[in-house]
Design an enzyme around this catalytic site. Sequence first.
Site, PDB file in Angstrom:
ATOM      1  N   GLY A  58       0.078   8.003 -12.435  1.00  0.00           N
ATOM      2  CA  GLY A  58       0.098   8.246 -11.006  1.00  0.00           C
ATOM      3  C   GLY A  58       0.963   9.440 -10.674  1.00  0.00           C
ATOM      4  O   GLY A  58       1.862   9.801 -11.449  1.00  0.00           O
TER       5      GLY A  58
ATOM      6  N   GLN B 259       6.100  14.905  -5.535  1.00  0.00           N
ATOM      7  CA  GLN B 259       6.546  15.179  -6.903  1.00  0.00           C
ATOM      8  C   GLN B 259       6.213  16.599  -7.351  1.00  0.00           C
ATOM      9  O   GLN B 259       6.778  17.086  -8.328  1.00  0.00           O
ATOM     10  CB  GLN B 259       5.925  14.178  -7.892  1.00  0.00           C
TER      11      GLN B 259
ATOM     12  N   CYS C  21       8.536   7.012 -14.362  1.00  0.00           N
ATOM     13  CA  CYS C  21       8.126   7.963 -13.332  1.00  0.00           C
ATOM     14  C   CYS C  21       8.180   9.368 -13.931  1.00  0.00           C
ATOM     15  O   CYS C  21       9.138   9.703 -14.627  1.00  0.00           O
ATOM     16  CB  CYS C  21       9.081   7.866 -12.141  1.00  0.00           C
ATOM     17  N   LEU C  22       7.169  10.173 -13.653  1.00  0.00           N
ATOM     18  CA  LEU C  22       7.144  11.536 -14.188  1.00  0.00           C
ATOM     19  C   LEU C  22       8.316  12.367 -13.668  1.00  0.00           C
ATOM     20  O   LEU C  22       8.684  13.364 -14.279  1.00  0.00           O
ATOM     21  CB  LEU C  22       5.815  12.222 -13.843  1.00  0.00           C
TER      22      LEU C  22
ATOM     23  N   HIS D  92       4.384   1.923  -6.352  1.00  0.00           N
ATOM     24  CA  HIS D  92       5.292   2.972  -6.840  1.00  0.00           C
ATOM     25  C   HIS D  92       4.992   4.308  -6.156  1.00  0.00           C
ATOM     26  O   HIS D  92       5.903   4.978  -5.643  1.00  0.00           O
ATOM     27  CB  HIS D  92       5.138   3.080  -8.367  1.00  0.00           C
ATOM     28  N   GLU D  93       3.697   4.677  -6.140  1.00  0.00           N
ATOM     29  CA  GLU D  93       3.330   5.979  -5.550  1.00  0.00           C
ATOM     30  C   GLU D  93       3.544   5.970  -4.039  1.00  0.00           C
ATOM     31  O   GLU D  93       3.975   6.970  -3.453  1.00  0.00           O
ATOM     32  CB  GLU D  93       1.873   6.332  -5.884  1.00  0.00           C
TER      33      GLU D  93
ATOM     34  N   HIS E  22       6.987   6.816  -3.111  1.00  0.00           N
ATOM     35  CA  HIS E  22       7.287   8.253  -3.167  1.00  0.00           C
ATOM     36  C   HIS E  22       7.055   8.923  -1.808  1.00  0.00           C
ATOM     37  O   HIS E  22       7.775   9.858  -1.439  1.00  0.00           O
ATOM     38  CB  HIS E  22       6.385   8.955  -4.195  1.00  0.00           C
TER      39      HIS E  22
END
Length: 159
Positions: A46, A51, A91-92, A133-134, A137
């Site tokens: 994701g 991000q 997480c990226l 999660h996304e 963000h």
Amino acid sequence: MALREIRVQGDPILNKVCKPVAAVSDRILELIDDMLDTMYDANGVGLAAPQIGILKRIFVIDVSEKGDEPLVFINPKIIKTSGSQTGDEGCLSIPGKTATVTRPDHVVVRAFDEEMKEFELEGEGLLARAIMHENDHLDGHLYVEKAEGPVRDVKAQQE
Ligand code: NI
């Protein structure tokens, strides 16, 4: 294909609240393509627009095994959540780290697609986790805020 730089924890843009998308322009379509390219390149499941430094309410997810089932969410709203799951999350924007987070096990999300058509989607398990999660963000929140116990090194965990 265009890759964008993934912002990492400490970058203040990751803590900002994103703005809704008013209309899908060519620029937005290009952004979405780049988000997918960037997510796949980084082996993520994701990625949210902030991000890559864009404060818009967009995220992309692909939890399929082959990585060939991209889902695009514009102006998403979580309609319903139920159940709970506790597991490790990454997480990226926080590379090499993981922590235990409890999330709903089932979510219903309403969002718009790339043609600005509204759709509703139900997610369970990993998909539910990814959606939550996304979506966090887009409101400037990172999973580590919800971590139960320490944020761990991924490598140390594997040893
Ligand atoms: Ni993330």
